[in-house]
Design an enzyme around this catalytic site. Structure first.
Site, PDB file in Angstrom:
ATOM      1  N   ASP A   1      -1.127  -6.352  -0.251  1.00 22.89           N
ATOM      2  CA  ASP A   1      -1.118  -5.656   1.041  1.00 22.89           C
ATOM      3  C   ASP A   1      -2.526  -5.164   1.355  1.00 22.89           C
ATOM      4  OD1 ASP A   1       0.153  -4.656   3.230  1.00 22.89           O
ATOM      5  OD2 ASP A   1       1.137  -2.985   2.193  1.00 22.89           O
TER       6      ASP A   1
ATOM      7  N   GLU B   1       9.470  -3.754  10.508  1.00 27.69           N
ATOM      8  CA  GLU B   1       9.820  -2.453   9.916  1.00 27.69           C
ATOM      9  C   GLU B   1      10.326  -1.489  10.973  1.00 27.69           C
ATOM     10  OE1 GLU B   1       7.002  -0.813   7.144  1.00 27.69           O
ATOM     11  OE2 GLU B   1       8.029   1.136   7.104  1.00 27.69           O
TER      12      GLU B   1
ATOM     13  N   GLU C   1      -1.113  -5.578   8.738  1.00 26.87           N
ATOM     14  CA  GLU C   1      -0.290  -4.873   9.731  1.00 26.87           C
ATOM     15  C   GLU C   1      -0.814  -5.094  11.158  1.00 26.87           C
ATOM     16  OE1 GLU C   1       0.210  -0.701   8.842  1.00 26.87           O
ATOM     17  OE2 GLU C   1       1.037  -1.102   6.853  1.00 26.87           O
TER      18      GLU C   1
ATOM     19  N   ASP D   1       0.839  -1.203   0.000  1.00 29.74           N
ATOM     20  CA  ASP D   1       0.000   0.000   0.000  1.00 29.74           C
ATOM     21  C   ASP D   1       0.877   1.258   0.000  1.00 29.74           C
ATOM     22  OD1 ASP D   1       0.871  -0.041   2.622  1.00 29.74           O
ATOM     23  OD2 ASP D   1      -1.119   0.293   3.505  1.00 29.74           O
ATOM     24  N   SER D   2       2.198   1.071   0.033  1.00 23.51           N
ATOM     25  CA  SER D   2       3.120   2.200  -0.173  1.00 23.51           C
ATOM     26  C   SER D   2       2.879   2.833  -1.541  1.00 23.51           C
ATOM     27  CB  SER D   2       4.580   1.727  -0.078  1.00 23.51           C
ATOM     28  OG  SER D   2       4.801   0.586  -0.884  1.00 23.51           O
TER      29      SER D   2
ATOM     30  N   LYS E   1      -0.893  -9.471   3.146  1.00 22.11           N
ATOM     31  CA  LYS E   1      -0.144  -8.955   4.305  1.00 22.11           C
ATOM     32  C   LYS E   1      -1.067  -8.086   5.140  1.00 22.11           C
ATOM     33  CE  LYS E   1       3.205  -5.634   4.004  1.00 22.11           C
ATOM     34  NZ  LYS E   1       2.619  -4.588   4.868  1.00 22.11           N
TER      35      LYS E   1
HETATM   36  O1  KIV Z   1       3.509  -1.092   1.671  1.00 20.31           O
HETATM   37  C1  KIV Z   1       4.682  -1.494   1.628  1.00 20.31           C
HETATM   38  O2  KIV Z   1       5.412  -1.277   0.662  1.00 20.31           O
HETATM   39  C2  KIV Z   1       5.173  -2.236   2.776  1.00 20.31           C
HETATM   40  C3  KIV Z   1       6.614  -2.603   2.804  1.00 20.31           C
HETATM   41  C4  KIV Z   1       7.456  -1.428   3.012  1.00 20.31           C
HETATM   42  C5  KIV Z   1       6.906  -3.683   3.780  1.00 20.31           C
HETATM   43  O3  KIV Z   1       4.428  -2.530   3.655  1.00 20.31           O
END
Ligand code: KIV
Length: 293
Positions: free
Chosen positions: A87, A186, A118, A48-49, A116
């Site tokens: 994510d 992280e 969090e 989600d970055s 993924k």
């Molecule tokens: O969203 C993302 O890119 C991440 C990574 C930095 C682990 O969660």
């Protein structure tokens, strides 16, 4: 089929712990995933970055499930070998366990092999267990969890004091116990990441968590120097692609303005003869054909 094209599986990632370091990178579309895959990434995270490096938001909180699915579909089409992890964005697993499972399932239908999530507190563990119960592998993520940026008070190193460090160890153990196949750590001190890596049975994948993790992850745009926003201490920049892109575009614009692009020989098409065009447009039309060089 050649071995290099065999998809890396979740059990294969688990089995890498203590055997081989895991290389993971984010990718958000077809060409970036194709390049990351061809380079040999074990895992491609559609992170989600993308909210920051692709969509231009100041953080990840505005990213929706639909945004993520759009990018997951594109990245999944580019990744033949790497395990693709989608994510789950903010609010997609926070409201109810049922919603969490349904949203996780959408990532699998979009082409990811795992999701993924969090956080490692009790409510997250319940959502993770339900997602796992729907046969969807889950990668955990603790330490600096960007979706908690407001609660954490900024993008800061986590686990600095003893109480926080202990909480992170407990969360890692809970994620391992729940059945996650790996955990992203992280922005935590290397010593803490080493301790967690030693205590859990699953691979840890670090970003700003030192060299003792079982693998490492970086954001595609940070690694390649495409994103010129804030650069965290833990980023190593392997290229400055933004500079190359800007130079190439400047060169193109210069060529357009001085008339050297397109050239008549290389980048243009020609009719077989001026007679063909006269037949099309009529005898009265005067057509000057460029002279053959
Ligand atoms: O969203 C993302 O890119 C991440 C990574 C930095 C682990 O969660």
């Amino acid at each position: 089929m050649a071995d290099t094209l065999k998809r890396i599986t979740v059990p294969a990632i688990r089995a890498m712990k203590g055997e081989k370091r895991i290389g993971m990178i984010t990718a958000y579309d077809f060409p970036s995933a194709k390049v990351a895959d061809a380079a040999g990434s074990d895992i491609i995270l559609v992170g989600d970055s993308l909210g920051m490096v692709v969509l231009g938001y100041p953080d990840t909180l505005s990213v929706t499930v639909d945004d993520m699915l759009h990018h997951t579909r594109a990245a999944a089409r580019g990744a033949a070998r790497a395990l693709v992890v989608g994510d789950m964005p903010y609010l997609s697993y926070h409201v109810s366990v049922e919603e969490s499972v349904r949203n996780a399932g959408r990532f699998i239908q979009a082409g990811a092999q795992a999701v993924k999530v969090e956080g490692g507190k009790a409510s997250r563990i319940r959502a993770i267990e339900a997602i796992l119960d729907a046969e969807i592998p889950v990668m955990g993520h603790i330490g600096l969890t960007p979706q908690s940026v407001n609660a954490l008070g900024g993008f800061k190193l986590q686990g600095k004091n003893l109480g926080d460090a202990r909480r992170l160890v407990d969360e890692a153990l809970a994620l391992d116990q729940a059945g996650c196949f790996s955990i992203v750590l992280e922005c935590v001190p290397s010593e803490l990441a080493a301790m967690i890596t030693e205590r859990v049975s699953i691979p840890t994948i670090g970003i700003g968590a030192g060299p003792s993790c079982d693998g490492q992850v970086l954001v595609f745009h940070d690694l390649l120097g495409i994103y010129d926003g804030h650069q965290a201490k833990f980023v190593r920049r392997y290229a400055n692609i933004a500079d190359d892109m800007r130079a190439a575009i400047e060169h193109y614009l210069t060529d357009v303005r001085d008339g050297t692009f397109p050239s008549d020989e290389k980048e243009s098409f020609h009719a077989a003869s001026a007679d063909d065009l006269r037949a099309l447009y009529g005898e009265g039309v005067v057509i000057e054909m460029p002279k053959a060089k």
